[in-house]
Design an enzyme around this catalytic site. Sequence first.
Site, PDB file in Angstrom:
ATOM      1  N   GLY A  50       0.853  -1.106   0.048  1.00  0.00           N
ATOM      2  CA  GLY A  50       0.157   0.056   0.019  1.00  0.00           C
ATOM      3  C   GLY A  50       0.772   1.322   0.130  1.00  0.00           C
ATOM      4  N   GLN A  55       2.832   9.970   1.717  1.00  0.00           N
ATOM      5  CA  GLN A  55       4.152   9.478   1.753  1.00  0.00           C
ATOM      6  C   GLN A  55       4.966   9.698   0.638  1.00  0.00           C
ATOM      7  OE1 GLN A  55       2.354   4.993   2.478  1.00  0.00           O
ATOM      8  NE2 GLN A  55       4.542   5.101   3.472  1.00  0.00           N
ATOM      9  N   CYS A  95       6.158  -0.167   7.707  1.00  0.00           N
ATOM     10  CA  CYS A  95       5.657   0.732   7.019  1.00  0.00           C
ATOM     11  C   CYS A  95       7.059   1.467   6.338  1.00  0.00           C
ATOM     12  CB  CYS A  95       5.215   1.919   7.814  1.00  0.00           C
ATOM     13  SG  CYS A  95       4.864   3.574   7.007  1.00  0.00           S
ATOM     14  N   LEU A  96       6.505   1.624   4.574  1.00  0.00           N
ATOM     15  CA  LEU A  96       7.761   2.289   4.035  1.00  0.00           C
ATOM     16  C   LEU A  96       8.548   3.294   4.609  1.00  0.00           C
ATOM     17  CD1 LEU A  96       6.008   1.172   0.683  1.00  0.00           C
ATOM     18  CD2 LEU A  96       7.955   0.074   1.655  1.00  0.00           C
ATOM     19  N   HIS A 137      -4.194   0.886   7.933  1.00  0.00           N
ATOM     20  CA  HIS A 137      -2.754   1.598   8.005  1.00  0.00           C
ATOM     21  C   HIS A 137      -2.829   2.792   7.128  1.00  0.00           C
ATOM     22  CE1 HIS A 137       1.907   1.266   8.096  1.00  0.00           C
ATOM     23  NE2 HIS A 137       1.566   1.904   6.806  1.00  0.00           N
ATOM     24  N   GLU A 138      -3.413   2.820   5.701  1.00  0.00           N
ATOM     25  CA  GLU A 138      -3.384   3.723   4.829  1.00  0.00           C
ATOM     26  C   GLU A 138      -4.183   4.936   5.431  1.00  0.00           C
ATOM     27  OE1 GLU A 138      -1.093   3.590   3.166  1.00  0.00           O
ATOM     28  OE2 GLU A 138      -0.759   1.463   2.911  1.00  0.00           O
ATOM     29  N   HIS A 141      -2.226   7.161   7.759  1.00  0.00           N
ATOM     30  CA  HIS A 141      -1.331   8.161   7.152  1.00  0.00           C
ATOM     31  C   HIS A 141      -2.228   9.105   6.871  1.00  0.00           C
ATOM     32  CE1 HIS A 141       2.444   6.166   6.641  1.00  0.00           C
ATOM     33  NE2 HIS A 141       1.918   4.936   6.028  1.00  0.00           N
TER      34      HIS A 141
END
Length: 168
Positions: A50, A55, A95-96, A137-138, A141
């Site tokens: 995702g 981000q 997480c990236l 999670h998204e 963000h």
Amino acid sequence: MPYIREILTEGHPTLRKVAKKVDPREIDDPLFQQLIDDMFETMYAAPGVGLAAPQVNVPKRLFVMDVNDDEHPPAVVINPKLEGLSEEVELREGCLSVPGMIGDIVRFKQAAVTGLDREGRKLRIEGVGLLAQCLQHEVDHLNGVLYVERAKNVRPAVSEEDKETAEA
Ligand code: GNR
Ligand code: NI
């Protein structure tokens, strides 16, 4: 042509801001469509399951995802509204924007989002497991929340299994 954008990491102020709603009239703008293509390109290159617009330093409410299962094709969700549909469970998460780390976090086991797709049509995605986790999670963000502030035991990803969580 789509290109890979830079993924911001923890400490960048954009990751902590509440992202702005997308005006539906903006969706058919070629620059907005380019953003979506670039987000997919960036997510696949990372690789990740995702990616939320903040981000890549775009403070707007959209994310892309591809959890790689047969029931759920790759999707973009604009202006998502999240529904938790079950009890909560503790899950391992990465997480990236926090590379190389994992932590344990409480998430709904089953969840859904409603929102708009890349053509501005209404969409609903519902699922369990990694899909449900990724939706939550998204959406975090988009609200300026990184998992590390809600997770326990945030630690470097060491085992192969941990690294898989951290990287994808
Ligand atoms: O690629 C990702 N994997 C992942 C694994 C467990 C829980 C959440 C995620 S999302 C993450 C990509 C990312 O950082 N998206 O914002
Ligand atoms: Ni993330």
